[in-house]
Design an enzyme around this catalytic site. Structure first.
Site, PDB file in Angstrom:
ATOM      1  N   TYR A  56      -5.571  -5.928  -9.349  1.00  0.00           N
ATOM      2  CA  TYR A  56      -5.225  -4.860 -10.279  1.00  0.00           C
ATOM      3  C   TYR A  56      -5.169  -5.392 -11.704  1.00  0.00           C
ATOM      4  O   TYR A  56      -4.249  -6.127 -12.085  1.00  0.00           O
ATOM      5  CB  TYR A  56      -3.881  -4.221  -9.913  1.00  0.00           C
ATOM      6  CG  TYR A  56      -3.834  -3.645  -8.520  1.00  0.00           C
ATOM      7  CD1 TYR A  56      -4.981  -3.152  -7.896  1.00  0.00           C
ATOM      8  CD2 TYR A  56      -2.642  -3.596  -7.813  1.00  0.00           C
ATOM      9  CE1 TYR A  56      -4.936  -2.625  -6.618  1.00  0.00           C
ATOM     10  CE2 TYR A  56      -2.587  -3.066  -6.527  1.00  0.00           C
ATOM     11  CZ  TYR A  56      -3.734  -2.583  -5.936  1.00  0.00           C
ATOM     12  OH  TYR A  56      -3.677  -2.075  -4.664  1.00  0.00           O
ATOM     13  N   HIS A 120      -6.388  -8.258   1.171  1.00  0.00           N
ATOM     14  CA  HIS A 120      -6.777  -7.066   0.422  1.00  0.00           C
ATOM     15  C   HIS A 120      -8.224  -6.659   0.698  1.00  0.00           C
ATOM     16  O   HIS A 120      -9.151  -7.422   0.449  1.00  0.00           O
ATOM     17  CB  HIS A 120      -6.598  -7.342  -1.078  1.00  0.00           C
ATOM     18  CG  HIS A 120      -6.594  -6.122  -1.925  1.00  0.00           C
ATOM     19  ND1 HIS A 120      -6.383  -6.169  -3.281  1.00  0.00           N
ATOM     20  CD2 HIS A 120      -6.763  -4.806  -1.636  1.00  0.00           C
ATOM     21  CE1 HIS A 120      -6.431  -4.944  -3.779  1.00  0.00           C
ATOM     22  NE2 HIS A 120      -6.665  -4.110  -2.799  1.00  0.00           N
TER      23      HIS A 120
END
Length: 260
Positions: A56, A120
């Site tokens: 992110y 992830h």
């Protein structure tokens, strides 16, 4: 804030948690002061589980969290991040990078341990590596005390069953698959509960589909789904209700899940 047990971890998560992807400017430009303030507001409201990732903002989200959490007692919040995905097409789930990634995340956020660490978006790599290399490396780090609980995240539903049939997990995180528009993740709950896995459900708005906001250019919803969701939003608006409010209510109503 109501809380729920997360599988067999012993953690109690708020029914609604703080997803920090926006701090990485994943969806729009953000004002730094607004970003930092949002973390404190979330904590004040009882949303004291924070979910982020080095992906992110390519580290920005974790760095801003490090600033926002300065002076906040570590025992007053739960913190989860991810590893393995570092850019749109940059993935590295090697054991070496696992150790490096955990240490970098700890440094960025100014903490000495992570409550949850997730692999992830594992659907973009050979998932055998996740089972044979990544998860064993994380379990070794878990024994050191740097991370408390280990899991995976991703989009396709099949990844959770595939991994759990080959390796134990403490937690899983799915997104966009338990909402007013799509309840596929709900079908997997009995299997996950049989494995004692903690269940986290992210993105109750289906990436703005279940809001009155304009969809981002990258959204992959079909024209039919877009049209139906616009109609649903208009139907709610005509009756004085924001569909986003209903979307959150729906997602947190499932007592098996915590929502990010």
């Amino acid at each position: 804030m109501q809380r729920r047990p997360l599988g067999k971890t012993g953690l109690d998560l708020p029914v609604l948690s703080f997803g920090a992807s926006s701090l990485g400017q994943e969806f729009r430009a953000v004002d730094m002061n607004e970003a930092l303030r949002s973390v404190r507001v979330a904590l004040d409201l009882g949303m004291n589980f924070i979910d982020t990732s080095p992906f992110y903002g390519r580290g920005l989200s974790e760095c801003l969290l490090g600033f926002a959490l300065r002076g906040v007692p570590r025992e007053s919040y739960l913190l989860g991040t991810k590893l393995g995905r570092y850019d749109r097409s940059h993935f590295d789930f090697s054991a070496k990078r696992v150790a490096e990634s955990v240490d970098v995340s700890l440094h960025r956020m100014g903490v000495d341990h992570l409550d949850i660490i997730l692999c992830h978006d594992i659907e973009f790599v050979d998932m055998r590596q996740i089972v044979d290399e990544t998860l064993p490396a994380l379990r070794r780090i878990q024994q050191s005390g740097k991370v408390r609980f280990v899991g995976i995240s991703g989009y396709p539903m099949h990844i959770f069953r595939w991994v759990l049939e080959r390796a134990p997990l403490d937690v899983v995180l799915s997104y966009n698959h338990y909402t007013l528009q799509n309840t596929m993740f709900g079908d997997l709950v009995p299997f996950l509960e049989s494995k004692g896995v903690g269940i986290m459900n992210a993105a109750p708005f289906s990436a703005r589909l279940l809001t009155n906001a304009e969809l981002p250019p990258w959204h992959r919803a079909t024209p039919e789904v877009r049209s139906l969701c616009r109609q649903a939003a208009e139907h709610c608006r005509n009756r004085g209700v924001d569909i986003a409010q209903l979307a959150v209510q729906f997602s947190i109503a499932n007592r098996a899940m915590s929502t990010c």
